[in-house]
Design a protein around this motif. Sequence first.
Motif, PDB file in Angstrom:
ATOM      1  N   PRO A   6       0.814  -1.221   0.000  1.00  0.00           N
ATOM      2  CA  PRO A   6       0.000   0.000   0.000  1.00  0.00           C
ATOM      3  C   PRO A   6       0.845   1.268   0.000  1.00  0.00           C
ATOM      4  O   PRO A   6       1.796   1.404   0.770  1.00  0.00           O
ATOM      5  CB  PRO A   6      -0.811  -0.120   1.288  1.00  0.00           C
ATOM      6  CG  PRO A   6       0.022  -0.986   2.188  1.00  0.00           C
ATOM      7  CD  PRO A   6       0.754  -1.937   1.289  1.00  0.00           C
ATOM      8  N   ILE A   7       0.496   2.194  -0.864  1.00  0.00           N
ATOM      9  CA  ILE A   7       1.130   3.512  -0.941  1.00  0.00           C
ATOM     10  C   ILE A   7       0.053   4.555  -0.711  1.00  0.00           C
ATOM     11  O   ILE A   7      -0.948   4.601  -1.436  1.00  0.00           O
ATOM     12  CB  ILE A   7       1.779   3.754  -2.314  1.00  0.00           C
ATOM     13  CG1 ILE A   7       2.838   2.697  -2.616  1.00  0.00           C
ATOM     14  CG2 ILE A   7       2.366   5.161  -2.393  1.00  0.00           C
ATOM     15  CD1 ILE A   7       4.105   2.856  -1.859  1.00  0.00           C
ATOM     16  N   TYR A   8       0.238   5.412   0.299  1.00  0.00           N
ATOM     17  CA  TYR A   8      -0.748   6.450   0.587  1.00  0.00           C
ATOM     18  C   TYR A   8      -0.750   7.502  -0.524  1.00  0.00           C
ATOM     19  O   TYR A   8       0.310   8.000  -0.947  1.00  0.00           O
ATOM     20  CB  TYR A   8      -0.441   7.146   1.901  1.00  0.00           C
ATOM     21  CG  TYR A   8      -0.687   6.323   3.151  1.00  0.00           C
ATOM     22  CD1 TYR A   8      -1.313   5.087   3.105  1.00  0.00           C
ATOM     23  CD2 TYR A   8      -0.296   6.808   4.398  1.00  0.00           C
ATOM     24  CE1 TYR A   8      -1.551   4.346   4.254  1.00  0.00           C
ATOM     25  CE2 TYR A   8      -0.525   6.077   5.563  1.00  0.00           C
ATOM     26  CZ  TYR A   8      -1.153   4.852   5.480  1.00  0.00           C
ATOM     27  OH  TYR A   8      -1.382   4.120   6.627  1.00  0.00           O
ATOM     28  N   GLY A   9      -1.964   7.869  -0.973  1.00  0.00           N
ATOM     29  CA  GLY A   9      -2.084   8.919  -1.977  1.00  0.00           C
ATOM     30  C   GLY A   9      -1.367   8.563  -3.258  1.00  0.00           C
ATOM     31  O   GLY A   9      -1.513   7.457  -3.787  1.00  0.00           O
ATOM     32  N   ASP A  10      -0.547   9.506  -3.754  1.00  0.00           N
ATOM     33  CA  ASP A  10       0.220   9.230  -4.976  1.00  0.00           C
ATOM     34  C   ASP A  10       1.671   8.884  -4.675  1.00  0.00           C
ATOM     35  O   ASP A  10       2.482   8.743  -5.605  1.00  0.00           O
ATOM     36  CB  ASP A  10       0.143  10.416  -5.936  1.00  0.00           C
ATOM     37  CG  ASP A  10       0.738  11.702  -5.357  1.00  0.00           C
ATOM     38  OD1 ASP A  10       1.257  11.671  -4.216  1.00  0.00           O
ATOM     39  OD2 ASP A  10       0.670  12.748  -6.032  1.00  0.00           O
TER      40      ASP A  10
END
Length: 349
Positions: free
Chosen positions: A212-216
């Motif tokens: 998972p990567i938050y936002g961009d």
Amino acid sequence: MKVLITGGAGFIGSAVMRKAVARGHGVINLDALTYAACLENVASVEHDPLYHFEHADIRNRAALDRILVQHQPDIIMHLAAESHVDRSIDGPSDFIETNVTGTFNLLEAARAYWVGKDRPASFRFHHISTDEVFGSLPQNPEQRFTETTSYDPRSPYSASKAASDHLVRAWHETYGLPVVLTNCSNNYGPYHFPEKLIPLTIINAIEGKPLPIYGDGSNIRDWLFVEDHAEALLLVAEKGALGRTYAIGGENERTNLELVHSLCAILDQMRPKVSGHYMDQIEFVPDRPGHDARYSIDPSRIRNELGWRPSVTVEEGLKKTVDWYLTNEDWWRKLLSRHDVSKRLGVSS
């Protein structure tokens, strides 16, 4: 020298603990053993005659008084804290109780102990804090946090740490308590609790789960190898000027996306998949509320005054870290069942 380290079974505290014992210092590990603590982090020194463990909570003033009188430390290094931003969003009260009230209790216990010993000049209270108290920087490489940056905390975690910093400075100015303070950038390395970005990425990758990567993924952090940080903390504890603050940074800025890409590339080399690449598992998820854009520390003061600088580049440190997690699977698997470790937190606003 005898050092009492609060939170010595945690990630950074255990690194300081191991290094202090290796240097021949007597150490007292004071830890409440909450969810992120692990005594296996200090297993290499637990039988050393220089090491002593005290199971105690910094919110318990009577326990602090007893421990200080019993062990007679020369230095207190205060690392015990609730530290996960996402958890602070969902449950801020634990952060106020531990980081603010706990620090207040420790300061009062330290003051009573110091006064009771007739204010020895050798005594020090070293408060370890974070760069998150300074808020968020623009994505401009010319701007970095320094010791004089105004406080602008944005999360319950950083607000609680900012409050504790102010308490420590007030006890120095009002009561003369001999203190030093440090504010560090993001740490990483062996024994990092699995809910944090780097270990979570490594573990999810080898288990075939989404990364998972938050936002961009454009949020920038300055990454500091934990062994370098431990070296700096001991140096400040022994030689830092009283009342002085030292900013400690790794001088290794990376966006979160760049960092995860690097971890995937290292894993492709160290433990290649049967097919495809680890980068294929990256998944962008909704951003954390109030997610700070960028942290970056200017460590000129500690470099110029005390001669410290980071010895490990982020490329070297990430390789060491990935290798450690690949060869210490038993350590992190035991921790995955702890409270909400594998659950996405910090989504409420």
